[in-house]
Motif scaffolding. Structure first.
Motif, PDB file in Angstrom:
ATOM      1  N   CYS A 185      -7.288  -2.390   1.768  1.00 26.85           N
ATOM      2  CA  CYS A 185      -6.495  -1.339   0.710  1.00 26.85           C
ATOM      3  C   CYS A 185      -5.744  -1.391   0.011  1.00 26.85           C
ATOM      4  O   CYS A 185      -5.744  -0.056  -1.337  1.00 26.85           O
ATOM      5  N   LEU A 186      -4.763  -2.193  -0.113  1.00 25.72           N
ATOM      6  CA  LEU A 186      -3.932  -2.657  -1.513  1.00 25.72           C
ATOM      7  C   LEU A 186      -5.042  -3.274  -2.917  1.00 25.72           C
ATOM      8  O   LEU A 186      -4.372  -1.997  -3.807  1.00 25.72           O
TER       9      LEU A 186
ATOM     10  N   CYS B 211       0.746  -0.811  -0.239  1.00 26.14           N
ATOM     11  CA  CYS B 211      -0.075  -0.054  -0.243  1.00 26.14           C
ATOM     12  C   CYS B 211       0.831   0.958   0.121  1.00 26.14           C
ATOM     13  O   CYS B 211       0.874   2.800  -1.057  1.00 26.14           O
TER      14      CYS B 211
END
Length: 135
Positions: free
Chosen positions: A131-132, A88
């Motif tokens: 999130c990634l 991220c």
């Protein structure tokens, strides 16, 4: 050699992120009870071969990945969160560079040091995986 400097900045960001967060990975799955539910669901999936939701509504991608990782080691679940968190930070840095924002390196380090993000990187939860994928 601007490309070499860019590569060095990515490597430095990765090393700084991993070195800062790795010491906080403990022997368990994290302090959040949901992280332990993910581990329990992963264990049940590894044993039975059928999908088990850790909590409603369920996070199948993360839970299936954790079921595979649990066979390697219990610590692999938290390590997965840490590696996704590092990914991220690198993707965030890449976005900042693409947008030609000044101080992209410092902004990426600031993102890596946000308390909620650092806690998510050390627990077996799906936050850093999500999130990634969003980045």
């Amino acid at each position: 050699m601007p490309t070499r400097n860019i590569l060095l900045s990515y490597v430095a960001l990765l090393v700084l992120t991993l070195t800062a967060l790795y010491p906080f990975i403990g022997p368990g799955f994290g302090l959040d009870s949901d992280a332990w539910r993910v581990a329990l669901a992963a264990r049940q999936m590894a044993e039975t071969g059928s999908y088990v939701s850790s909590r409603a509504p369920g996070y199948p991608l993360h839970e299936i990945i954790c079921a595979g990782l649990l066979a390697l080691s219990p610590g692999a679940l938290c390590l997965w969160s840490l590696l996704c968190g590092a990914g991220c930070v690198l993707l965030f840095y890449s976005i900042l560079r693409h947008e030609k924002l000044g101080a992209a390196f410092l902004l990426a380090l600031a993102f890596a040091s946000v308390p909620a993000f650092t806690i998510a990187c050390t627990e077996a939860l799906d936050y850093t995986t999500a999130c990634l994928l969003l980045l």
